[in-house]
Enzyme design. Structure first.
Site, PDB file in Angstrom:
ATOM      1  CE1 TYR A 154      -4.029   2.033   0.377  1.00 42.19           C
ATOM      2  CE2 TYR A 154      -2.722   3.262   1.970  1.00 42.19           C
ATOM      3  CZ  TYR A 154      -3.842   3.154   1.163  1.00 42.19           C
ATOM      4  OH  TYR A 154      -4.761   4.169   1.142  1.00 42.19           O
ATOM      5  CE  LYS A 158      -3.611   4.883  -2.021  1.00 40.46           C
ATOM      6  NZ  LYS A 158      -4.610   5.404  -2.956  1.00 40.46           N
TER       7      LYS A 158
END
Length: 253
Positions: A154, A158
């Site tokens: 994740y 990002k």
């Protein structure tokens, strides 16, 4: 009415932050292409908007496939003949110890959160560049600025999305296309409820860690997304708008 008659695509707009952005844009006068992986979910939001007098169409597809990006842009052009705003909101979470993170979990997260955003931005730019106008918003995360254990995929996705924002902003500014990242902290959404089910954190943990003392709301993010897409933000590109109640600024524990 900051977005009157502008045409916006909002990916992942059948729930959570994406749905809130879609409603906020509609109230500001925008016409919307809604998106979900499941047609019925996108149709539900489109129908609810239409019932309030707003103009929206629904498109289903997986953003990991570039063909989905093409269908979203084609829907905007065939219905209204233009595209002014793209909001790359579709995303997925992944929480697992890095040493046991499965390969398919890594690929799902990177391909959804990063590759999907690139495919949609690329398809949108092909329409926006000849028109010499457009705004692309990437809904990133505070975890695009900081790291957190068990979020390797994740955080990587990002952080990559923030890098992509900077490159596209620098590259397309000469075409009068702005690219901005909106970075929320912990927002109370169905995704957050799912993440909490892993036992990784509690509401009290987030409220204690956040200087503002509360979770963010989808409306907090939607208001930032309205501003970033409007002419009020005309000189803002390549940067991030952090919607986090002070999370990133706070260095204590």
């Amino acid at each position: 009415m900051k977005l009157t008659e502008r045409v916006a695509i909002v990916t992942g707009s059948s729930t959570g932050i994406g749905e809130a952005i879609a409603w906020s844009y509609a109230r500001e006068g925008a016409r919307l292409v809604l998106h979900s992986r499941v047609q019925e979910r996108a149709d539900r939001v489109a129908g609810a908007l239409a019932a309030k007098g707003h103009d929206a169409v629904a498109v289903a597809g997986d953003v990991r496939e570039s063909a989905t990006a093409a269908r979203l842009v084609d829907a905007a052009r065939s219905r209204w003949g233009r595209l002014d705003i793209l909001v790359n909101n579709a995303g997925t979470s992944m929480i697992a110890p890095s040493e046991t993170l499965p390969e398919d979990g890594w690929r799902l997260t990177i391909d959804t959160n990063l590759s999907g955003a690139f495919f949609c931005a690329q398809a949108a730019a092909r329409v926006m560049i000849p028109n010499r106008r457009g705004v692309i918003l990437n809904i990133s995360s505070i975890l695009g600025q900081v790291g957190l254990p068990r979020r390797a995929a994740y955080c990587a996705s990002k952080h990559g999305l923030m890098g992509l924002t900077k490159v596209l902003a620098a590259e397309w500014a000469r075409h009068r296309i702005r690219v901005v990242s909106v970075d929320p902290a912990y927002i109370k959404t169905p995704m957050d409820v799912h993440d909490q089910a892993t036992g990784d954190y509690t509401d009290a943990d987030i409220e204690r860690r956040t200087p503002a003392g509360r979770f963010g709301t989808v409306e907090d993010v939607a208001r930032a997304a309205v501003f970033a897409a409007s002419d009020d933000a005309d000189y803002i590109t390549g940067s991030c708008i952090t919607v986090d109640g002070g999370w990133v600024a706070y260095g204590g524990w």
